[in-house]
Design a protein around this motif. Structure first.
Motif, mmCIF file in Angstrom:
data_model
loop_
_atom_site.group_PDB
_atom_site.id
_atom_site.type_symbol
_atom_site.label_atom_id
_atom_site.label_comp_id
_atom_site.label_asym_id
_atom_site.label_seq_id
_atom_site.Cartn_x
_atom_site.Cartn_y
_atom_site.Cartn_z
ATOM 1 N N GLN A 170 10.957 -22.861 69.795
ATOM 2 C CA GLN A 170 9.601 -23.287 69.425
ATOM 3 C C GLN A 170 9.566 -23.818 67.985
ATOM 4 O O GLN A 170 8.940 -24.838 67.702
ATOM 5 C CB GLN A 170 8.640 -22.097 69.561
ATOM 6 C CG GLN A 170 7.174 -22.441 69.311
ATOM 7 C CD GLN A 170 6.643 -23.433 70.343
ATOM 8 O OE1 GLN A 170 6.904 -23.294 71.542
ATOM 9 N NE2 GLN A 170 5.934 -24.459 69.886
ATOM 10 N N ALA A 171 10.265 -23.111 67.086
ATOM 11 C CA ALA A 171 10.292 -23.524 65.676
ATOM 12 C C ALA A 171 10.893 -24.919 65.550
ATOM 13 O O ALA A 171 10.368 -25.783 64.831
ATOM 14 C CB ALA A 171 11.094 -22.520 64.853
ATOM 15 N N LEU A 172 11.986 -25.142 66.278
ATOM 16 C CA LEU A 172 12.619 -26.464 66.225
ATOM 17 C C LEU A 172 11.684 -27.526 66.793
ATOM 18 O O LEU A 172 11.565 -28.630 66.226
ATOM 19 C CB LEU A 172 13.936 -26.446 67.019
ATOM 20 C CG LEU A 172 15.125 -25.943 66.199
ATOM 21 C CD1 LEU A 172 16.322 -25.645 67.088
ATOM 22 C CD2 LEU A 172 15.506 -26.987 65.147
ATOM 23 N N HIS A 173 11.035 -27.173 67.897
ATOM 24 C CA HIS A 173 10.084 -28.115 68.494
ATOM 25 C C HIS A 173 9.000 -28.493 67.471
ATOM 26 O O HIS A 173 8.635 -29.658 67.310
ATOM 27 C CB HIS A 173 9.444 -27.492 69.738
ATOM 28 C CG HIS A 173 8.424 -28.390 70.390
ATOM 29 N ND1 HIS A 173 7.086 -28.330 70.067
ATOM 30 C CD2 HIS A 173 8.566 -29.376 71.299
ATOM 31 C CE1 HIS A 173 6.439 -29.244 70.756
ATOM 32 N NE2 HIS A 173 7.312 -29.895 71.520
ATOM 33 N N ASP A 174 8.498 -27.462 66.768
ATOM 34 C CA ASP A 174 7.416 -27.706 65.809
ATOM 35 C C ASP A 174 7.864 -28.602 64.660
ATOM 36 O O ASP A 174 7.210 -29.596 64.346
ATOM 37 C CB ASP A 174 6.896 -26.373 65.240
ATOM 38 C CG ASP A 174 6.122 -25.592 66.304
ATOM 39 O OD1 ASP A 174 5.840 -26.170 67.371
ATOM 40 O OD2 ASP A 174 5.810 -24.411 66.061
ATOM 41 N N VAL A 175 8.962 -28.245 63.989
ATOM 42 C CA VAL A 175 9.338 -29.036 62.802
ATOM 43 C C VAL A 175 9.718 -30.462 63.181
ATOM 44 O O VAL A 175 9.574 -31.393 62.386
ATOM 45 C CB VAL A 175 10.477 -28.386 61.966
ATOM 46 C CG1 VAL A 175 10.070 -27.020 61.467
ATOM 47 C CG2 VAL A 175 11.775 -28.325 62.716
ATOM 48 N N ILE A 176 10.174 -30.643 64.433
ATOM 49 C CA ILE A 176 10.553 -31.998 64.849
ATOM 50 C C ILE A 176 9.331 -32.802 65.294
ATOM 51 O O ILE A 176 9.203 -33.981 64.970
ATOM 52 C CB ILE A 176 11.604 -31.954 65.983
ATOM 53 C CG1 ILE A 176 12.921 -31.388 65.434
ATOM 54 C CG2 ILE A 176 11.838 -33.338 66.585
ATOM 55 C CD1 ILE A 176 13.959 -31.078 66.486
ATOM 56 N N ASN A 177 8.407 -32.150 65.972
ATOM 57 C CA ASN A 177 7.319 -32.917 66.594
ATOM 58 C C ASN A 177 5.978 -32.889 65.873
ATOM 59 O O ASN A 177 5.155 -33.770 66.079
ATOM 60 C CB ASN A 177 7.141 -32.461 68.045
ATOM 61 C CG ASN A 177 8.386 -32.756 68.862
ATOM 62 O OD1 ASN A 177 8.853 -33.895 68.908
ATOM 63 N ND2 ASN A 177 8.969 -31.725 69.449
ATOM 64 N N GLN A 178 5.751 -31.846 65.065
ATOM 65 C CA GLN A 178 4.491 -31.854 64.308
ATOM 66 C C GLN A 178 4.704 -32.670 63.036
ATOM 67 O O GLN A 178 5.553 -32.331 62.209
ATOM 68 C CB GLN A 178 4.072 -30.430 63.954
ATOM 69 C CG GLN A 178 3.561 -29.649 65.159
ATOM 70 C CD GLN A 178 3.149 -28.240 64.789
ATOM 71 O OE1 GLN A 178 3.000 -27.925 63.613
ATOM 72 N NE2 GLN A 178 2.960 -27.395 65.788
ATOM 73 N N PRO A 179 3.947 -33.766 62.867
ATOM 74 C CA PRO A 179 4.246 -34.691 61.761
ATOM 75 C C PRO A 179 4.084 -34.068 60.374
ATOM 76 O O PRO A 179 4.659 -34.559 59.403
ATOM 77 C CB PRO A 179 3.248 -35.836 61.977
ATOM 78 C CG PRO A 179 2.201 -35.274 62.886
ATOM 79 C CD PRO A 179 2.832 -34.203 63.702
ATOM 80 N N GLY A 180 3.341 -32.961 60.254
ATOM 81 C CA GLY A 180 3.120 -32.334 58.952
ATOM 82 C C GLY A 180 4.420 -31.945 58.250
ATOM 83 O O GLY A 180 4.561 -32.129 57.041
ATOM 84 N N TYR A 181 5.372 -31.420 59.028
ATOM 85 C CA TYR A 181 6.633 -30.969 58.426
ATOM 86 C C TYR A 181 7.402 -32.139 57.819
ATOM 87 O O TYR A 181 7.903 -32.061 56.708
ATOM 88 C CB TYR A 181 7.489 -30.235 59.463
ATOM 89 C CG TYR A 181 6.899 -28.903 59.858
ATOM 90 C CD1 TYR A 181 7.054 -27.793 59.031
ATOM 91 C CD2 TYR A 181 6.165 -28.756 61.028
ATOM 92 C CE1 TYR A 181 6.488 -26.568 59.371
ATOM 93 C CE2 TYR A 181 5.598 -27.542 61.380
ATOM 94 C CZ TYR A 181 5.758 -26.453 60.548
ATOM 95 O OH TYR A 181 5.197 -25.248 60.882
ATOM 96 N N LYS A 182 7.469 -33.219 58.585
ATOM 97 C CA LYS A 182 8.198 -34.388 58.098
ATOM 98 C C LYS A 182 7.511 -34.961 56.862
ATOM 99 O O LYS A 182 8.169 -35.306 55.879
ATOM 100 C CB LYS A 182 8.292 -35.449 59.209
ATOM 101 C CG LYS A 182 9.011 -36.729 58.812
ATOM 102 C CD LYS A 182 10.495 -36.527 58.552
ATOM 103 C CE LYS A 182 11.151 -37.821 58.055
ATOM 104 N NZ LYS A 182 12.579 -37.655 57.767
ATOM 105 N N SER A 183 6.176 -35.054 56.905
ATOM 106 C CA SER A 183 5.498 -35.671 55.761
ATOM 107 C C SER A 183 5.607 -34.772 54.525
ATOM 108 O O SER A 183 5.724 -35.265 53.403
ATOM 109 C CB SER A 183 4.044 -36.015 56.095
ATOM 110 O OG SER A 183 3.281 -34.845 56.189
#
Lengths: 494, 494
Positions: A393-406
């Protein structure tokens, strides 16, 4: 450290590495190194595997026993381990200082400066004995004691959390309380330890009263290997230069087979997994938890792992003994980084703007990862309670939720936007010290004061005395006046 | 300030200068300026000459009356002058804030950042109201109160002398005592003044509780116009950038007649004399003392002086209303600089390695010159006791004793040996703030604490309570134990 030395060699300086034959980190037999650096290797009465064993012990206790040990056991173990480590370091120093040929060579070599990491001791004493400018390169010390006591860098407990605590610079009252107690107790403990063990030894070697902290304090410059994008902003002496991320550079081409594997990931991209160079294997259960999670994501995975291949490993995951981490993190297909939170990997991820899943193991890692998590660039998991599902789930979140990337992109932008790159800053200041024989104009005069002068305690005492005398005189004056008044009234009444 | 603005224009930024019509320092009618900068000029209910008069008053009192005034007179005069100055500054603010068209223009202009020198007030409030990043450019404040209270830069009284005191960073006990008392009293006085006058005004304008110091403290960056070659090394927050000497640059060609005069000096060379732009004339006696001394040296002399030509002036000395000071100091024939010790001239002399004879007049000048004298690069004279002979001898010394030249040459080498030149540093950080909308990663979290949290007083109080309760419990326990013992013994005896 290696990066600074490489840069100095690139700038045509001659670099000599003073190293014991048992050094677990410096490969002085490597022919590629031997052409770059001069090695001065001295004999020691213990083996590389003994030193390696000490490190292993630390890692094993921190990872597997720390959590369910009583406070007493933690203290006893830490005391025992530290005592043995310091003993071996002192024996190493002894071997060096008693090697007369080595010392003669050092004296005759007429070096321009000494660069050291105070993770070992005595390098500063070498600089002192040879009367050479000293440059310290430091990630951090427990509770910041070296920076605070020896470098005179202030760290107000109200907004600068002590090194092992994973607090932000906005602390609650209770956090500030714990922080203050941590500072005070770590200061007291370390100070006592320095006095009892190191100062005695330093005085013996030098032949005159010498303190460990005082010798470190003679440093012309301090390279601190963090930067304000992650480090808590705090006041710093002018001779502190923050050079965090000096090892980061644009990605090189990957080895052909690795590049092929990465490209095969397509748009889904790649996840890089590494727990650093110190931790080489996990328990079977932990390895399985990780392998199962990695097997469930659509990305390809490159996992740096030396342990036995987990049975649950899926075809999307490849294990490697060693990975070109910087090149992988800088690859355009890389989507996330699963990391233990060591400073090096962390700065590489910031540099290349790769969001993270942090699984801190020990030391400064929980704090490091907490900093990135607070800035919205990482998710933190606890190795002891983590399930496959949580990691997936954590990997899914950091990859797919744009907030982490930005968030990580913003950190990366700030990190890269410096007037001079960290490595050039470090090289410039080493060269500055070489050109001018030091940098006394950047050094605080407080190093020449003793502790009660430094804290103005003598001045405070003097002011207190003046205040008390003034108070007493005023009181005497008022009393005298009142007495006279009363007598006057009495005489009048009479 | 002008130098930073020029550099920003050179880097293709649009610079708007917000200025009152009575500004004595900004020449907004100059056509050369008008093509470079946009001027926003607002009306004020007082004249340029009134402001000029205030400055004149300050200079005259400081130069001619300060020395032989009683402490009471000094305090009364300072209070009176400060009150009138703040009144006029507030009237200026009022005119600005009440000019609705101006405020609308400011709001509509969508600036990227505000740059100001807190020598006047309200600029920070403009930034706050427009919600723009703020950059402060500051030489120093009395007792460092602005840097310490509003910028949270620490200045330990044990080794950082308070701004007006001409002490080094190695102080005697008495000096440290005076220094501490100076810090405490200046802090208390300024703080009270801010609270009573400025905070009330700021709150009024903003319409919500606002403090002067808090508004300045919102600054993203602080440019401090000194450098460690002359400034006392002290810990600084990461958002403090020392850019002293940013106005220094290689010398340009002199005007033809001046160049001819300089060349006519031959090997003896030239002495440059300037007491800055604020002091325009001396008493006849003082002018004569200087003229006679200058007449006796083998050098040619260029003296920036607007007063009446002294009768004692010799043919080797020429008076000028204005001189290209940087070009003159950078001229290879220049041997010495007679200066009042203003920061600008001083940094130019350091940059071009010209030894100095300092005749400080007031403000920070005695301290500035003392710093160079301690470093062996200047001789200090007292204007009130100076004779022609003393000035002649001082000039002879700094020109002919090689120590002065080598000391200033060393300072110059250190000053020029920076990874980035001061002006580029300033421009870089202005652009950084423009690019990222601020620099919060460099700002101390202490700005979000109130004073007792900042100094950990609440934590100290809590720890004290815990300590007292523990002590009381221990005492109760011991007492209980003793009582029981006694009772036990008594029972046994019974």
């Amino acid at each position: 450290m290696r990066n600074i030395l490489d840069e100095l060699v690139k700038r045509n300086h001659s670099v000599t590495v003073l190293v014991s034959e048992a050094s677990p980190s410096v490969d002085y037999n490597n022919s590629r190194h031997a052409t770059k650096f001069n090695f001065l290797v001295y004999k020691v009465p213990f083996s590389k595997s003994y030193l390696h064993g000490l490190t292993e012990e630390l890692i094993n206790f921190s990872m597997f026993e720390w959590h369910h040990s009583s406070m007493l056991k933690k203290i006893l173990w830490s005391h025992d381990w530290t005592t043995r480590s310091i003993d071996v370091l002192m024996r190493q120093c002894d071997s060096m200082f008693k090697d007369e040929q080595l010392m003669a060579t050092l004296r005759d070599s007429k070096f321009d400066a000494v660069l050291l990491d105070p993770v070992t001791i005595c390098g500063d004493l070498v600089a002192d004995i040879l009367n050479l400018p000293l440059i310290i390169s430091l990630r951090l010390s427990l509770g910041g004691v070296i920076e605070r006591h020896c470098g005179h860098a202030p760290a107000p407990p109200s907004y600068v959390p002590a090194a092992p605590l994973p607090y932000s610079d906005h602390m609650t009252f209770v956090e500030r309380l714990i922080n203050t107690v941590t500072y005070v107790s770590l200061s007291a403990m370390t100070d006592m330890f320095w006095r009892l063990r190191l100062d005695k030894y330093y005085t013996e070697v030098k032949g005159s009263p010498t303190s460990y902290c005082g010798t470190l304090g003679k440093a012309d410059l301090w390279f601190i290997r963090t930067f304000w994008d992650i480090e808590t902003p705090r006041p710093i002496p002018p001779n502190f230069k923050h050079v965090g991320g000096l090892h980061c550079k644009p990605a090189n081409q990957l080895p052909a087979d690795m590049e092929e594997f990465v490209q095969s990931s397509g748009d889904a991209g790649v996840v890089v997994v590494s727990f650093g160079s110190m931790v080489t294997n996990f328990t079977t259960e932990t390895a399985d938890v990780i392998a199962v999670a990695l097997g469930q994501i659509p990305q390809k995975v490159i996992w740096k792992y030396k342990g036995n291949k987990p049975k649950t490993l899926m075809s999307n995951t490849r294990l490697y003994d060693w990975i070109p981490q910087n090149d992988l993190l800088g690859h355009p297909r890389t989507r996330a980084f699963v990391t233990h939170g060591g400073t090096n990997g962390l700065y590489e991820a910031v540099y290349h703007a790769v969001p993270m899943v942090g699984i801190p193991l020990f030391a400064d890692q929980p704090d490091n990862i907490a900093r990135l998590s607070r800035r919205g660039a990482a998710v933190v998991l606890d190795l002891n309670t983590m399930t496959s599902d949580m990691l997936r789930q954590a990997l899914h979140d950091v990859i797919n939720q744009p907030g982490y990337k930005s968030s990580i992109q913003h950190l990366s932008n700030v990190h890269r936007d410096q007037p001079v790159a960290p490595l050039s800053t470090a090289a410039f200041w080493v060269e500055f010290v070489m050109r001018h024989g030091g940098a006394p104009h950047l050094r605080l005069a407080s190093h020449e004061l003793n502790w009660f002068q430094y804290h103005s305690l003598d001045v405070a005492a003097a002011l207190l005395v003046v205040l008390m005398i003034t108070g007493a005189l005023c009181w005497a004056g008022i009393r005298c006046f009142l007495l006279r008044c009363r007598r006057g009234r009495r005489e009048k009444n009479d």
